[in-house]
Design an enzyme around this catalytic site. Structure first.
Site, PDB file in Angstrom:
ATOM      1  N   CYS A 152       0.841  -1.199   0.000  1.00  0.00           N
ATOM      2  CA  CYS A 152       0.000   0.000   0.000  1.00  0.00           C
ATOM      3  C   CYS A 152       0.880   1.255   0.000  1.00  0.00           C
ATOM      4  O   CYS A 152       1.461   1.587  -1.014  1.00  0.00           O
ATOM      5  CB  CYS A 152      -0.986  -0.039   1.176  1.00  0.00           C
ATOM      6  N   HIS A 209      -3.430  -4.861   0.428  1.00  0.00           N
ATOM      7  CA  HIS A 209      -2.707  -5.430   1.572  1.00  0.00           C
ATOM      8  C   HIS A 209      -2.728  -6.957   1.506  1.00  0.00           C
ATOM      9  O   HIS A 209      -3.621  -7.587   2.075  1.00  0.00           O
ATOM     10  CB  HIS A 209      -3.361  -4.986   2.880  1.00  0.00           C
ATOM     11  N   GLU A 227      -1.011  -9.014   3.077  1.00  0.00           N
ATOM     12  CA  GLU A 227      -0.735  -9.659   4.373  1.00  0.00           C
ATOM     13  C   GLU A 227      -1.980 -10.224   5.046  1.00  0.00           C
ATOM     14  O   GLU A 227      -1.902 -11.184   5.811  1.00  0.00           O
ATOM     15  CB  GLU A 227      -0.013  -8.690   5.322  1.00  0.00           C
TER      16      GLU A 227
HETATM   17  N1  GLN Z   1      -1.967   6.696   3.100  1.00  0.00           N
HETATM   18  C1  GLN Z   1      -2.063   5.961   1.888  1.00  0.00           C
HETATM   19  C2  GLN Z   1      -3.425   6.080   1.245  1.00  0.00           C
HETATM   20  O1  GLN Z   1      -4.386   6.373   1.900  1.00  0.00           O
HETATM   21  C3  GLN Z   1      -1.692   4.507   2.096  1.00  0.00           C
HETATM   22  C4  GLN Z   1      -2.683   3.768   2.928  1.00  0.00           C
HETATM   23  C5  GLN Z   1      -2.159   2.461   3.461  1.00  0.00           C
HETATM   24  O2  GLN Z   1      -0.971   2.198   3.425  1.00  0.00           O
HETATM   25  N2  GLN Z   1      -3.041   1.623   3.953  1.00  0.00           N
HETATM   26  O3  GLN Z   1      -3.561   5.831   0.077  1.00  0.00           O
END
Ligand code: GLN
Length: 534
Positions: A382, A508, A510
């Site tokens: 992300c 994500h 994970e």
């Molecule tokens: N802050 C970033 C966004 O909102 C990444 C979010 C995250 O890593 N979950 O896109």
């Protein structure tokens, strides 16, 4: 008729009640029963999505896009069942619902009270999990410890449940902690006795007590607790700390807990317990293997729980590749000052996990640069994908000041920008792009090879995305957008062509890793780390 197991905690929190609930789930699943697990959180936030990881640890995201307590991650990893939104209830949700109905006029003329209105709403939500999952057994973990003011309505609700569903369909399991008193070298049962007394004062008589301790617990202690707390000897289960969490279901089964629960709940006829696959997994975990050091570069690294699914996913991929993954926790802010690269020297791979806000970003960008320039395997999750792209823009494409508009509104090169459908959103809670979305993988890419599939479903939690205006420049220079949304509008995975392994995903991965089924991206990353090291 659904059976319910209620897990409460006594003495202190953070002794592994979530893991215990998850492990009970695995023990019952191994008997052919269908299991679902729910967490009741006593705090007033609607969900943990707006809380700092320092307060709460990781925010776990379910397939259906709920931002939930990290214990749901344990439930999924242990039971290999996907949890849903209804599996995490907070006091905030309960009051939110009741107050919305009050304003609508649903209670006209009535006084709204904790009993019965709040307790009924809690019970309704417990019932929803039973109804929606079709599970034979629903395990309900009550967050916090007995005696907390906030947990009172939850405890009253689960007390009433015994009356509602009957004695044969409800089981109360109390998890406590035995402290060690240094001077005598003994573990002490008194706090456990007090917490059971508190629980009884609330009308709940435990059917079993699980004794957590950092020390071995002998039979005398077990009998003492049984005697003072009025629980059968075999229903007092010593659970000393284990080095590997995945041993807990085997320990519970060895102590006869599966039999005890089935007898008490009249769960007749389930197939004999088959934990053979699980026990093979535990053997693989415990077998000696070479270690592999992987850096997790984040800003909440002092609190390892903030990255618990990432750590577990690395560990799972390590098991599959016969490596003992050891995490080097690197504070991204420290990378920004002086010592810099020395903090990353010698690591086998680098992971930059998710995050929000500008603090520590420059250090994460530095980590991506280090990985790219030294051909060290890199996995970006992300935010980790976003910084990988920012670094590439600044240092390869020579776009000075390239950034995400999350960190700099007026950057000349907004490589990462707010998603179009996020632009008019002002509420912070539950408004990100959340939950599972499909991702199309490009033929011939490393991502496609890792998954061995064309379309995959992955879980998201973000507001920003890769800015498509820059796709061409990046592709020409050496970055492949190997995963995109099916309409090609959203970059889901980016990877470098000329690098041992440098991959980032907007989602994500994970959250979908399982101990016996590592996630393909983590697996490919660890494979690359192994390859690099040999
Ligand atoms: N802050 C970033 C966004 O909102 C990444 C979010 C995250 O890593 N979950 O896109």
């Amino acid at each position: 008729m659904t059976k319910y197991i209620f897990c409460t905690g006594g003495v202190v929190s953070s002794v592994g009640k979530g893991v215990t609930a998850a492990a009970i789930g695995r023990v019952l699943k191994a008997r052919g029963l269908r299991v679902s697990i729910q967490k009741l959180d006593p705090y007033l936030n609607v969900d943990p999505g707006t809380m700092s990881p320092y307060e709460h640890g990781e925010v776990f995201v379910t397939e259906d896009g709920a931002e939930t307590d990290l214990d749901l991650g344990h439930y999924e990893r242990f039971t290999d069942e996907n949890m849903v939104r209804a599996c995490n209830v907070t006091t905030g949700q309960v009051y939110n619902e009741i107050l919305t109905r009050e304003r609508r006029g649903d209670f006209l003329g009535k006084t709204i009270q904790v009993v019965p209105h709040v307790t009924n709403e809690i019970k309704r939500r417990i019932g929803l999990v039973a109804k929606n999952s079709g599970a034979d057994v629903v395990i309900v973990e009550v967050g916090g410890t007995v005696g907390d003011i906030e947990a009172m309505p939850h405890l009253e609700a689960i007390r009433q449940m015994r009356k509602d569903v009957g004695r044969d369909n409800s089981f109360y399991c109390h998890v406590t902690f035995l402290p060690l008193v240094g001077a005598t070298g003994e573990v002490k049962t008194k706090p456990t006795q007090h917490s059971v007394r508190d629980l009884r004062g609330l009308g709940i008589r435990p059917d079993a007590i699980i004794l957590r301790s950092d020390m071995p617990i002998d039979d005398d202690i077990r009998e003492k607790v049984a005697m003072f707390c009025d629980v059968d000897n075999e229903a007092v289960l010593p659970m000393p700390t284990v080095s590997n969490l995945y041993e807990v279901p085997l320990a519970l089964e060895r102590l006869g807990f599966g039999d005890l629960i089935c007898a008490r709940l009249h769960l007749n006829g389930p197939a004999a317990s088959d934990l053979s696959e699980w026990s093979a997994l535990v053997d693989r975990v415990n077998a000696p293997k070479p270690s592999l050091e992987v850096a997790i570069v984040g800003k909440y690294v002092e609190l390892h729980d903030a990255y618990i699914s990432v750590r577990e996913a690395l560990f799972h991929a390590g098991i599959a590749n016969d490596r003992n993954v050891e995490v080097r926790w690197v504070n991204s802010e420290a990378l920004e000052h002086g010592e810099g690269d020395a903090l990353l020297a010698g690591v086998g791979g680098i992971v930059v996990p998710g995050g929000f806000g500008y603090r520590g970003i420059e250090g994460k960008i530095r980590a991506a640069q280090f990985a790219r320039e030294h051909d060290v395997p890199y996995l970006g999750l992300c935010l980790g994908m976003q910084v990988m792209c920012i670094e590439y823009a600044r240092n390869v494409l020579k776009m000075p000041g390239a950034n995400s508009t999350e960190f700099n509104h007026s950057t000349p090169y907004p490589i990462i920008d707010l998603m179009v459908d996020q632009r008019d959103i002002s509420d912070m809670g539950g408004t990100m792009r959340l939950g599972v979305y499909p991702c199309h993988l490009k033929e011939g890419s490393k991502a496609r090879a890792a998954y061995g599939q064309e379309i995959v479903q992955e879980r998201h939690r973000h507001r920003w995305e890769f800015n498509n205006a820059f796709r061409k420049a990046f592709s020409e220079a050496g970055m492949t957008f190997s995963g995109v949304s099916p309409d090609d509008k959203l970059v889901e995975i980016s990877e470098l062509r000329d690098h041992i392994f440098m991959m980032g995903s907007q989602f994500h991965p994970e959250f979908k890793s399982r101990p016996n089924r590592p996630h393909p991206m983590f697996n490919a990353f660890i494979e690359a780390c192994v390859e690099k090291a040999t």
